[in-house]
Structure formats: C-alpha cells, structure tokens
Design a protein around this motif. Structure first.
Motif, PDB file in Angstrom:
ATOM      1  N   GLN A 200       0.831  -1.202   0.000  1.00 22.44           N
ATOM      2  CA  GLN A 200       0.000   0.000   0.000  1.00 22.44           C
ATOM      3  C   GLN A 200       0.863   1.249   0.000  1.00 22.44           C
ATOM      4  OE1 GLN A 200      -3.196  -0.406  -0.339  1.00 22.44           O
ATOM      5  NE2 GLN A 200      -3.793   1.739  -0.297  1.00 22.44           N
ATOM      6  N   ALA A 201       1.947   1.235   0.755  1.00 21.89           N
ATOM      7  CA  ALA A 201       2.859   2.380   0.787  1.00 21.89           C
ATOM      8  C   ALA A 201       3.458   2.622  -0.593  1.00 21.89           C
ATOM      9  CB  ALA A 201       3.971   2.139   1.808  1.00 21.89           C
ATOM     10  N   ALA A 202       3.802   1.548  -1.306  1.00 23.10           N
ATOM     11  CA  ALA A 202       4.377   1.695  -2.644  1.00 23.10           C
ATOM     12  C   ALA A 202       3.386   2.353  -3.597  1.00 23.10           C
ATOM     13  CB  ALA A 202       4.799   0.327  -3.173  1.00 23.10           C
ATOM     14  N   VAL A 203       2.112   1.971  -3.513  1.00 21.47           N
ATOM     15  CA  VAL A 203       1.080   2.596  -4.358  1.00 21.47           C
ATOM     16  C   VAL A 203       0.990   4.084  -4.075  1.00 21.47           C
ATOM     17  CG1 VAL A 203      -1.406   2.741  -4.750  1.00 21.47           C
ATOM     18  CG2 VAL A 203      -0.294   0.531  -4.728  1.00 21.47           C
ATOM     19  N   LEU A 204       0.967   4.453  -2.809  1.00 23.60           N
ATOM     20  CA  LEU A 204       0.839   5.863  -2.435  1.00 23.60           C
ATOM     21  C   LEU A 204       2.037   6.677  -2.900  1.00 23.60           C
ATOM     22  CD1 LEU A 204      -0.657   5.277   1.103  1.00 23.60           C
ATOM     23  CD2 LEU A 204      -1.782   6.512  -0.758  1.00 23.60           C
ATOM     24  N   LEU A 205       3.232   6.105  -2.819  1.00 27.81           N
ATOM     25  CA  LEU A 205       4.411   6.817  -3.310  1.00 27.81           C
ATOM     26  C   LEU A 205       4.355   6.976  -4.829  1.00 27.81           C
ATOM     27  CD1 LEU A 205       7.326   5.374  -1.136  1.00 27.81           C
ATOM     28  CD2 LEU A 205       6.061   7.510  -0.850  1.00 27.81           C
ATOM     29  N   GLY A 206       3.810   5.975  -5.516  1.00 27.89           N
ATOM     30  CA  GLY A 206       3.652   6.095  -6.961  1.00 27.89           C
ATOM     31  C   GLY A 206       2.689   7.214  -7.330  1.00 27.89           C
ATOM     32  N   LEU A 207       1.569   7.321  -6.615  1.00 30.63           N
ATOM     33  CA  LEU A 207       0.618   8.402  -6.855  1.00 30.63           C
ATOM     34  C   LEU A 207       1.260   9.756  -6.588  1.00 30.63           C
ATOM     35  CD1 LEU A 207      -2.519   6.790  -5.167  1.00 30.63           C
ATOM     36  CD2 LEU A 207      -2.298   7.340  -7.596  1.00 30.63           C
ATOM     37  N   ALA A 208       2.043   9.844  -5.512  1.00 31.66           N
ATOM     38  CA  ALA A 208       2.723  11.097  -5.173  1.00 31.66           C
ATOM     39  C   ALA A 208       3.723  11.479  -6.253  1.00 31.66           C
ATOM     40  CB  ALA A 208       3.423  10.966  -3.819  1.00 31.66           C
ATOM     41  N   ASP A 209       4.487  10.507  -6.742  1.00 31.30           N
ATOM     42  CA  ASP A 209       5.476  10.790  -7.788  1.00 31.30           C
ATOM     43  C   ASP A 209       4.803  11.307  -9.054  1.00 31.30           C
ATOM     44  OD1 ASP A 209       7.552  10.068  -6.172  1.00 31.30           O
ATOM     45  OD2 ASP A 209       7.932   8.132  -7.123  1.00 31.30           O
ATOM     46  N   ARG A 210       3.651  10.730  -9.398  1.00 27.67           N
ATOM     47  CA  ARG A 210       2.948  11.177 -10.612  1.00 27.67           C
ATOM     48  C   ARG A 210       2.466  12.624 -10.434  1.00 27.67           C
ATOM     49  NH1 ARG A 210       0.519   8.540 -14.911  1.00 27.67           N
ATOM     50  NH2 ARG A 210      -0.001  10.130 -16.470  1.00 27.67           N
ATOM     51  N   ALA A 211       1.953  12.948  -9.247  1.00 27.42           N
ATOM     52  CA  ALA A 211       1.481  14.308  -8.997  1.00 27.42           C
ATOM     53  C   ALA A 211       2.639  15.300  -9.034  1.00 27.42           C
ATOM     54  CB  ALA A 211       0.765  14.370  -7.649  1.00 27.42           C
ATOM     55  N   LEU A 212       3.768  14.932  -8.433  1.00 33.32           N
ATOM     56  CA  LEU A 212       4.927  15.828  -8.416  1.00 33.32           C
ATOM     57  C   LEU A 212       5.503  16.023  -9.813  1.00 33.32           C
ATOM     58  CD1 LEU A 212       6.767  14.675  -5.161  1.00 33.32           C
ATOM     59  CD2 LEU A 212       5.452  16.774  -5.514  1.00 33.32           C
ATOM     60  N   ALA A 246      10.521  12.541  -1.254  1.00 35.83           N
ATOM     61  CA  ALA A 246      10.062  11.354  -1.975  1.00 35.83           C
ATOM     62  C   ALA A 246      11.163  10.308  -2.067  1.00 35.83           C
ATOM     63  CB  ALA A 246       9.590  11.742  -3.378  1.00 35.83           C
ATOM     64  N   GLU A 247      12.377  10.742  -2.308  1.00 34.45           N
ATOM     65  CA  GLU A 247      13.486   9.802  -2.399  1.00 34.45           C
ATOM     66  C   GLU A 247      13.731   9.118  -1.059  1.00 34.45           C
ATOM     67  OE1 GLU A 247      16.367   7.638  -4.336  1.00 34.45           O
ATOM     68  OE2 GLU A 247      14.863   9.009  -5.164  1.00 34.45           O
ATOM     69  N   GLY A 248      13.659   9.892   0.029  1.00 33.88           N
ATOM     70  CA  GLY A 248      13.853   9.307   1.350  1.00 33.88           C
ATOM     71  C   GLY A 248      12.782   8.306   1.712  1.00 33.88           C
ATOM     72  N   TRP A 249      11.525   8.633   1.424  1.00 33.89           N
ATOM     73  CA  TRP A 249      10.435   7.700   1.739  1.00 33.89           C
ATOM     74  C   TRP A 249      10.512   6.448   0.881  1.00 33.89           C
ATOM     75  CZ3 TRP A 249       9.942   9.360   6.064  1.00 33.89           C
ATOM     76  CH2 TRP A 249       9.513  10.629   6.430  1.00 33.89           C
ATOM     77  N   ARG A 250      10.972   6.606  -0.365  1.00 34.11           N
ATOM     78  CA  ARG A 250      11.120   5.440  -1.231  1.00 34.11           C
ATOM     79  C   ARG A 250      12.166   4.481  -0.655  1.00 34.11           C
ATOM     80  NH1 ARG A 250      12.569   7.964  -5.498  1.00 34.11           N
ATOM     81  NH2 ARG A 250      10.454   8.662  -5.911  1.00 34.11           N
ATOM     82  N   LEU A 251      13.266   5.026  -0.159  1.00 34.44           N
ATOM     83  CA  LEU A 251      14.298   4.191   0.453  1.00 34.44           C
ATOM     84  C   LEU A 251      13.785   3.534   1.733  1.00 34.44           C
ATOM     85  CD1 LEU A 251      17.458   6.450  -0.036  1.00 34.44           C
ATOM     86  CD2 LEU A 251      16.890   4.349  -1.261  1.00 34.44           C
ATOM     87  N   LEU A 252      12.961   4.273   2.484  1.00 38.51           N
ATOM     88  CA  LEU A 252      12.397   3.716   3.716  1.00 38.51           C
ATOM     89  C   LEU A 252      11.523   2.503   3.405  1.00 38.51           C
ATOM     90  CD1 LEU A 252      11.832   3.987   6.808  1.00 38.51           C
ATOM     91  CD2 LEU A 252       9.867   5.411   6.188  1.00 38.51           C
ATOM     92  N   VAL A 253      10.681   2.618   2.385  1.00 40.11           N
ATOM     93  CA  VAL A 253       9.803   1.506   1.999  1.00 40.11           C
ATOM     94  C   VAL A 253      10.628   0.329   1.487  1.00 40.11           C
ATOM     95  CG1 VAL A 253       8.012   0.790   0.359  1.00 40.11           C
ATOM     96  CG2 VAL A 253       7.801   2.970   1.562  1.00 40.11           C
ATOM     97  N   GLN A 254      11.641   0.607   0.664  1.00 32.38           N
ATOM     98  CA  GLN A 254      12.474  -0.474   0.140  1.00 32.38           C
ATOM     99  C   GLN A 254      13.233  -1.188   1.250  1.00 32.38           C
ATOM    100  OE1 GLN A 254      14.836   1.635  -2.733  1.00 32.38           O
ATOM    101  NE2 GLN A 254      13.331   1.390  -4.366  1.00 32.38           N
ATOM    102  N   GLU A 255      13.716  -0.422   2.227  1.00 37.52           N
ATOM    103  CA  GLU A 255      14.430  -1.050   3.339  1.00 37.52           C
ATOM    104  C   GLU A 255      13.494  -1.903   4.180  1.00 37.52           C
ATOM    105  OE1 GLU A 255      17.348   0.045   7.120  1.00 37.52           O
ATOM    106  OE2 GLU A 255      16.194   1.636   6.145  1.00 37.52           O
ATOM    107  N   ALA A 256      12.280  -1.388   4.435  1.00 39.72           N
ATOM    108  CA  ALA A 256      11.304  -2.167   5.208  1.00 39.72           C
ATOM    109  C   ALA A 256      10.948  -3.456   4.474  1.00 39.72           C
ATOM    110  CB  ALA A 256      10.055  -1.320   5.460  1.00 39.72           C
ATOM    111  N   ALA A 257      10.809  -3.378   3.148  1.00 37.55           N
ATOM    112  CA  ALA A 257      10.511  -4.583   2.356  1.00 37.55           C
ATOM    113  C   ALA A 257      11.661  -5.580   2.454  1.00 37.55           C
ATOM    114  CB  ALA A 257      10.259  -4.193   0.901  1.00 37.55           C
TER     115      ALA A 257
END
Length: 338
Positions: A200-212, A246-257
């Motif tokens: 779910q976090a990955a989906v939300l980051l994808g939506l955020a990236d598209r908006a940005l 966005a880059e920091g949150w992406r790394l956070l999600v990848q590390e958690a995964a």
C-alpha cells in the motif's frame, strides 16, 4: 543491503507500464506479465520473488493511476491462508486475473459475526471492486467473544454484493446472511498485514510521484509575472522539499521490504513506512492541485485523478493519525522487550 534498482526491477517496471497501456482489463494485462504470480510463495505455485518485486509493481500501478486495489486484497488473502485452504481452481483464476479475493476485518475491527455452527452474518466494510469475487477471507467475532478466521464462497446463497462508490471509484460490500463458512488456520496474520502495508505504501508513493512530476512540468512552462512559476522561490522550495522527501520515503519503503524478506523486520517498520507514505501522498497531491490552479480542479486532469485516488488509498488501511499511533505502540512494545 543494496537498495539500488537492479536490472530485473527496471525490466519489471517497464513491463508493468506496458501492461497498463493494454486494451484488456488491468488485472488480465498484469497477469500476462506474471502479476500476482511472481510475489506468491512457491507453495502456491508462485515464484517467491519477495516484497522487493512487489514494491516495484505497486509503485508503477500508483504512478500509472491504476492502483488496482483488488490485486493487493487478493495477495493479502493468499498470504493469510495456508496453501491447503485455497482451492486449486480458484487459485488458477486468481493467478490468471479472471477473479479476485477479498478480506474483511483485516485492516479494521471485524464487522461480521459467527455462531457455533460456523455460520456468518453481517455486512462488510467497503471492498475493492475488481470483477468476479472468487475467494473471501474474514475475521469474525464468535459467540464466546474471541476472534476467528474463516473462508467462505462469495457465490453461495445468502451472499449478496452491494455496489457503491468512493469519490467516483466503484466499491462493493458483501452482505452475508447465515452462510456456512470454513474455519481456517492463519498462522501469521501480523506478517501478512505488514506485507500488505508495504504494498500500500508503494502505491501511495507512486501516486505522489505522478502528482509531483505533473506539477514540475507545469511550473516549468506556466508563465506568470513574466517568468516561469518555478522561478518563484515559494513555489520552488515547496516543490523541491517534496521531491527530496520522496526519495527518502522510497528508500524507507524499500528497506522495510528488504527487512521483511530477510525476516529481521522491526514490528514498526511497515506501519511507519505506510504512515510516512500516506502523509507524503496527501502533501504531494494537494500541492499538485494548488500549483495547477483551476486546471488542477478539472476532473480529467492528472493531478485531480492522483488526488482523488490518493484520498481513497490513504484510508484503506487506516487514517494517518491511526497509523502513527500504531507505529508508536509498536515501537514502545519492541523497546520493552529489549
């Protein structure tokens, strides 16, 4: 731990983008490139590629404004169940994208009740609308006050689907009246829920990236006061801050995964990642609307679509306040165990 995208992940991202341009139903197009099969365990006939692959898949779904929430519900249901509890014919349909699974009582308190005969009553919370519902997994309140896990056939007599919508996105509820259900043995619901939060976090980051991305393109071409909007510091700074975050949150999600795949996660990892992604998606899509002005309010615009979808997906597993509170509780509990 190397968090850089490897060649497989880059190829996978391209495959997902290509699948979303197809003419068939999104679930069928995704099945053609191996989704959700690639993330399923080998016991279920999948490839067992782990959450790293799932993060790539669901980020691209968010970026493509096709979050396909029924896909995440399907994977969550299969994560919860023992392979022996999944009928072979149903599994075949789920992998082929011709049917979907749903869960109830996994993200919030159960709404269904079960009696001693194993019959279920009640109406579920809103569920994703993804076509034919082939498998239903629910947590229900039993007569003795304890919670139990059950599976039932959503096509059985006594099960009725009630259509609805959230912000223009179709949903459905399942009304169950005395349907006999089968008790199932869910061995690690907590881990399954952690994995669902990462997706779910990955989906939300994808939506955020598209908006940005849409906002950056707009402020680079929109002229105001004789200069591009990007030249205004108040706009440039706000946009730059979110792009950097966005880059920091992406790394956070990848590390958690990665930690979950390695079975060394902290109980708060997934909740914290989802809470951060939820906040970031809200902030990014709001800024996209603001920077586009009236154009951003048009229902067909990219930023409006991203904002609407983020508003729905951000509530699917609890509000931001609920998620941060759960993060605090998990961190406190982990600290007390040390």
């Amino acid at each position: 731990m190397d968090l850089r995208a490897d060649p497989f992940q880059k190829t996978l991202a391209t495959a997902i983008d290509t699948a979303l341009t197809g003419t068939r139903d999104a679930a069928v197009e995704l099945a053609a490139v191996g989704v959700p099969e690639m993330s399923l365990s080998e016991k279920l006939g999948g490839y067992g590629l782990g959450l790293g692959a799932d993060v790539v898949v669901h980020h691209r779904l968010g970026y493509g404004l096709e979050p396909v929430p029924a896909l995440r519900e399907t994977v969550l249901a299969l994560d919860l169940l023992h392979p022996d509890d999944v009928p072979a014919d149903v599994l075949t349909e789920l992998i082929a994208g011709k049917g979907h699974a749903a869960t109830s009582g996994t993200h919030r308190e159960p709404r269904l009740t079960a009696n001693t005969d194993g019959r279920i009553w009640g109406t579920t919370e809103p569920l994703p609308d993804g076509g034919a519902l082939r498998l239903f997994v629910t947590r229900a309140l039993q007569n003795d006050g304890r919670m139990g896990w059950y599976t039932l056939d959503p096509t059985a007599p006594g099960c009725d689907e009630l259509p609805g919508e959230q912000l223009g996105v179709p949903t459905r509820r399942l009304r169950v009246e005395g349907v006999r259900a089968l008790p199932c043995h869910v061995t690690d619901a907590t881990c399954a829920l952690h994995r669902a939060r990462i997706r779910q976090a990955a989906v939300l980051l994808g939506l955020a990236d598209r908006a940005l991305e849409s906002a950056r393109a707009h402020v680079n071409t929109r002229i105001q006061y004789g200069q591009p909007l990007l030249e205004l510091q108040t706009i440039a700074h706000r946009l730059a801050r979110l792009v950097a975050e966005a880059e920091g949150w992406r790394l956070l999600v990848q590390e958690a995964a990665w930690r979950i795949d390695q079975s060394c996660e902290d109980p708060s990892d997934a909740i914290r990642a989802l809470a951060a992604a939820t906040e970031h998606a809200h902030a990014s899509t709001r800024l996209g609307i603001q920077l586009h002005g009236v154009r951003g309010m048009a229902a067909h615009s990219t930023v409006a679509s991203a904002y609407r979808l983020a508003s729905i997906e951000a509530l699917r597993m609890g509000t931001t306040c609920m998620l941060w509170a759960q993060t605090g509780h998990a961190m406190t509990a982990a600290h007390e165990k040390r």
